[in-house]
Scaffold this active site. Structure first.
Site, mmCIF file in Angstrom:
data_model
loop_
_atom_site.group_PDB
_atom_site.id
_atom_site.type_symbol
_atom_site.label_atom_id
_atom_site.label_comp_id
_atom_site.label_asym_id
_atom_site.label_seq_id
_atom_site.Cartn_x
_atom_site.Cartn_y
_atom_site.Cartn_z
ATOM 1 N N THR A 250 0.807 -1.225 0.000
ATOM 2 C CA THR A 250 0.000 0.000 0.000
ATOM 3 C C THR A 250 0.831 1.261 0.000
ATOM 4 O OG1 THR A 250 -0.135 -0.030 2.421
ATOM 5 C CG2 THR A 250 -1.906 -1.125 1.207
ATOM 6 N N CYS A 251 2.112 1.167 0.149
ATOM 7 C CA CYS A 251 2.996 2.333 0.263
ATOM 8 C C CYS A 251 4.133 2.143 -0.731
ATOM 9 C CB CYS A 251 3.521 2.428 1.703
ATOM 10 S SG CYS A 251 4.503 3.881 2.085
#
Length: 338
Positions: A250-251
């Site tokens: 997600t990052c």
């Protein structure tokens, strides 16, 4: 320096005079003076601006504002009232004032629609939101905007090419009872404001908001709400530890890349040249914006400090006005080319 731009500058509705007076007492300011300054738009603050070389101000509704109202209908009605009020107050002085939209953040579609109305109808420069939205039947719930439910709102920000200023609010409900009731002197600028906003901002990073919306621009006040001072440690743990455990899903980028692409920090309420120089080294002069935090701070303290700060003239111009001109796509205003 003439033509400075300031963008964390508060106002309040005159009909809330008594509440404004009470709020001022929490910050050890003179309640009468504070009430006069925060409800004035076109006289007191322009006199201060002329005296201290501020050419343009972006006004926003004072904290905790609509984020303190947990009834969605009431919150939306107040947000619309505030936006219509400030648009009327500044319409005859486009060379001195802009405004950030006030938004109820109970519903992402509703918030997106009000932001669009304010930008397209009134020419507002973006929005300022006071951290999480109080919600629930007793106001004890908190709505964060760092999950996919809010993508429609963030897409609206990028479609309109306007930033969101993520500003603090006071802790409430059981969070107040558990963390702050026994250490009340840490509420506000000493600690709680930065703690709340940094949690929210880093939540947006780790939950993929900026990967889904790579053009989104977020402004953090008070020289970054402590995040720049932990940049190395955050980056180390994200890249060398957390991404091995799943954060990489997600990052996608590093914290430094997000700050170079998606975040701006302001000098509001933080008038230290040593600290500013540190932030310039960690974040870069291209992502820092002058601000005051009026009337909780004074024009004199902010402007006299900045004007006297030993910075090279190129960086001083960037921070004082040129970065804001670029971010907000500003045309000519008072002393904009001085």
């Amino acid at each position: 320096m003439l033509g400075k731009i300031a963008l964390e500058e508060a106002f309040a509705l005159p009909r809330f005079e008594e509440k404004t007076r009470w709020w001022a007492s929490l910050f050890a300011t003179d309640p009468d003076t504070h009430t006069k300054e925060i409800t004035d738009i076109n006289k007191i603050r322009i006199d201060f601006a002329d005296k201290h070389g501020v050419g343009y101000q972006i006004l926003s509704y004072t904290a905790p504002g609509v984020q303190d109202i947990w009834d969605p209908t009431e919150a939306q009605a107040l947000a619309v009232e505030i936006n219509d009020y400030i648009a009327e107050q500044i319409k005859d002085k486009p060379d001195r004032f802009g405004a950030f939209a006030t938004l109820s953040m109970h519903n992402p579609q509703e918030a997106a629609a009000e932001l669009r109305r304010c930008v397209e109808k009134y020419g507002f420069k973006g929005a300022l939101v006071n951290d999480t939205q109080r919600a629930g039947p007793d106001g004890d719930a908190m709505i964060f905007y760092d999950n996919a439910d809010w993508d429609i709102f963030w897409k609206t920000c990028t479609d309109l090419s306007v930033p969101l200023y993520l500003h603090p609010r006071n802790p409430t409900g059981t969070i107040y009872d558990k963390l702050w009731a026994d250490r009340k002197w840490l509420i506000g600028p000493p600690l709680s404001f930065a703690q709340g906003v940094s949690l929210h901002a880093l939540g947006m990073v780790t939950n993929g908001v900026f990967d889904r919306h790579p053009d989104l621009q977020i402004i953090l006040g008070h020289l970054g709400e402590h995040i720049p001072f932990d940049m190395w440690r955050i980056n180390h743990w994200f890249e060398d530890r957390k991404k091995q455990l799943g954060l990489a899903e997600t990052c996608k980028k590093t914290i430094r890349e997000y700050f170079a692409r998606n975040f701006w920090i302001t000098t509001s309420g933080h008038f230290s040249t040593t600290t500013l120089n540190f932030c310039m080294a960690e974040v870069g002069a291209d992502r820092i914006l002058f601000s005051i935090d009026y009337p909780f701070e004074t024009f004199g303290d902010a402007c006299e400090w900045f004007d006297a700060a030993e910075l090279n003239l190129v960086d001083k111009a960037k921070i004082g006005r040129e970065n804001a001109k670029r971010l907000f796509r500003l045309g000519a205003y008072k002393d904009s080319e001085a």
